[in-house]
Write an enzyme that holds these catalytic residues in place. Structure first.
Site, mmCIF file in Angstrom:
data_model
loop_
_atom_site.group_PDB
_atom_site.id
_atom_site.type_symbol
_atom_site.label_atom_id
_atom_site.label_comp_id
_atom_site.label_asym_id
_atom_site.label_seq_id
_atom_site.Cartn_x
_atom_site.Cartn_y
_atom_site.Cartn_z
ATOM 1 N N GLN A 71 0.819 -1.209 0.000
ATOM 2 C CA GLN A 71 0.000 0.000 0.000
ATOM 3 C C GLN A 71 0.860 1.270 0.000
ATOM 4 O OE1 GLN A 71 -2.814 -1.628 3.412
ATOM 5 N NE2 GLN A 71 -3.745 0.105 2.375
ATOM 6 N N HIS A 72 0.213 2.362 -0.355
ATOM 7 C CA HIS A 72 0.674 3.743 -0.117
ATOM 8 C C HIS A 72 1.776 4.278 -1.031
ATOM 9 C CE1 HIS A 72 -1.547 2.939 3.529
ATOM 10 N NE2 HIS A 72 -0.597 2.191 4.038
ATOM 11 N N ASP A 244 -2.396 -4.791 -0.323
ATOM 12 C CA ASP A 244 -2.042 -6.165 0.075
ATOM 13 C C ASP A 244 -2.803 -6.671 1.302
ATOM 14 O OD1 ASP A 244 -0.570 -4.526 1.800
ATOM 15 O OD2 ASP A 244 1.360 -5.459 1.367
#
Ligand SMILES: Nc1ncnc2c1ncn2[C@@H]1O[C@H](COP(=O)(O)OP(=O)(O)O)[C@@H](O)[C@H]1O
Ligand SMILES: O=C(CO)[C@@H](O)[C@H](O)COP(=O)(O)O
Length: 483
Positions: A71-72, A244
């Protein structure tokens, strides 16, 4: 047999599973390593994806694919679809001051109310603000912002930088899903929409953002030419993909009463809920899940790599580290490792370092240090579990997954640290399984397919409060010294 593929483009590697769409049975698999570091050229992820696909025997017989990803991470694209600079990852703490600046501008309570999260260094918005403050020339060139899984899906469809992708830089073809969008800190799981004011505060100007697909919405087709020799006869449908953690929850078929603890590069604690969470302390992030629901989540920066580091220090492999740890008594004779090796996100201390304390001549042994490492890592996650439960999540059992969950000592000590029954699903790549399940869902339509979950261990509940009590004292002392 109808086959689907699931991808986990995670921090340390890319994993691909080819799965029977009807049963969830894994037919083939492949993997490839990712480069180290907290900033990575996304091209390395693309090459690793192609390598992992080839390692899995190609996609020629596959009908659908979905990509789960870390992520991110900030993939900043210019108007020509070129990546402007290496992607800044979730574990890059340089954006800590930027997160504070954004939080100060709107207030933590307003962030939590508007979008369900309060910025920390990991989130995409904080990385955009860092870019604007530290690399204004790069920030000015940003035409579109993607996340790792959005960008990989876009590349699979044949889009990419001018000159090196068959369909060129069609930025408005970028797509994402609710779960990954919710980790940007400028999309709200509560309203299901982007909050452009928060994007502007981060980047300083507007930019194209990926269209957010519904959990079972098709995201186009894989472009035959990107797969080279393994190009399929029939089109391969692309699922929306997911962050994820959301993909793992979907792969596990998590339901009410399940809390998942994942010990990979990051440590995460999360549950699927039917109501959004709004934690103004910022400890629990109010993310979206991959089924249309919500995913309150706590993340730590220091997880499996704590054990990698301590195993390296002791000169042993993971098996021996676990064997040593189980030689020591619960509480490691008073030795405590507060494992903030890479700074920490929970608690939010990005500049922190790790500390080993409580040493005596009696406990300065290899076995106590090995146990203190596993206890410290798990105590950080137990703090996270408390915060998730504080959001009203009901927990009947804890599902332990991720690379380090495969270690028998981690499983046994988890049963001593958490005051909940621990269940260890059969070792597997649950992010990739979740992505494959999503691909099967998109392919068939209707309800998501039900795939069985096999469990391999359920260590008997053996709660030893001493472990968390002594950890809490060392944690608070260390945090106070750092402030
Ligand atoms: N038996 C084990 N004991 C402890 N750690 C392990 C074991 N097997 C793998 N790991 C660690 O797990 C991590 C990889 O886990 P994974 O969930 O694949 O991470 P990620 O998804 O973040 O890339 C690595 O740091 C690896 O060293
Ligand atoms: O930042 C978070 C969640 O908020 C991490 O969980 C990343 O999503 C990275 O995951 P792994 O590569 O460790 O699985």
């Amino acid at each position: 047999m109808n086959l689907v593929a699931g991808v986990d483009s995670s921090t340390q590697s890319c994993k691909v599973l080819i799965v029977d769409a009807a049963t969830g049975h894994i037919v083939r698999s492949g993997r490839a390593a990712h480069p180290d570091g907290t900033e990575v050229d996304p091209e390395a992820w693309w090459l690793a994806l192609l390598e992992a696909v080839a390692d899995a025997g190609g996609l020629a017989d596959v009908s659908a694919i979905s990509v789960g990803g870390q992520q991110h991470g900030l993939v900043a694209l210019d108007v020509g679809g070129r990546v402007i600079r290496p992607a800044l990852l979730w574990n890059d703490t340089r954006s800590a001051a930027a997160a504070e600046a954004l939080t100060a501008q709107f207030g933590a309570a307003e962030y939590a109310e508007r979008i369900g999260v309060v910025p920390v260094a990991s989130f995409t918005a904080s990385k955009l603000r860092w870019l604007r403050d530290v690399e204004p020339g790069n920030a000015a060139r940003v035409a579109a912002v993607a996340l790792p899984h959005d960008w990989l899906s876009w590349r699979l469809r044949g889009y990419g930088p001018e000159g090196s992708a068959p369909l060129g830089p069609m930025l408005d073809e970028l797509c994402t899903d609710r779960s990954d969008a919710s980790g940007t800190a400028y999309w709200s799981a509560i309203t299901n929409d982007y909050d452009r004011e928060l994007l502007l505060a981060a980047l300083g100007h507007d930019a194209l953002l990926p269209r957010v697909l519904a959990p079972d919405e098709g995201g186009g087709e894989v472009h035959a030419s990107v797969l080279g020799a393994s190009s399929p006869a029939a089109p391969i449908v692309l699922g929306p993909g997911a962050g994820d953690n959301a993909a793992a929850a979907f792969g596990l078929g998590a339901r009410s009463g399940d809390v998942i603890v994942s010990i990979g590069t990051s440590g995460t604690v999360f549950a699927v809920t039917d109501r959004p969470s709004r934690d103004a302390t910022g400890t629990v992030a109010g993310f979206a899940d991959a089924s249309g629901a919500f995913l309150p989540l706590v993340a730590t920066l220091n997880a499996a790599r704590v054990l990698d580091a301590v195993a390296g220090l002791l000169g042993v492999d993971h098996d021996e580290l676990g064997r040593l740890a189980l030689e020591a008594e619960p509480g490691a004779g008073g030795a405590v490792l507060v494992p903030w090796f890479e700074g920490e996100r929970t608690p939010n201390l990005p500049g922190a370092t790790a500390g080993l304390s409580g040493l005596t001549l009696a406990n300065t042994t290899r076995s106590s240090v090995a146990r203190a490492a596993i206890e410290g890592l798990l105590c950080g996650l137990a703090d996270g579990l408390e915060a998730v439960l504080g959001q009203g999540v009901q927990a009947r059992r804890l599902l332990l997954i991720g690379g380090a969950a495969q270690n028998p000592a981690v499983q046994a000590i988890a049963a001593q640290v958490f005051a909940l029954p621990v269940v260890v699903p059969t070792p597997g790549e649950y992010v990739a399984i979740g992505a494959a399940r999503q691909a099967a869902w998109v392919l068939a339509g209707g309800a998501a397919p039900e795939w069985p979950l096999a469990t391999v261990a359920a260590p008997a509940l053996d709660h030893r409060p001493v472990i968390r009590t002594q950890y809490a004292a060392a944690r608070d002392e260390r945090a106070a010294a750092l402030l």
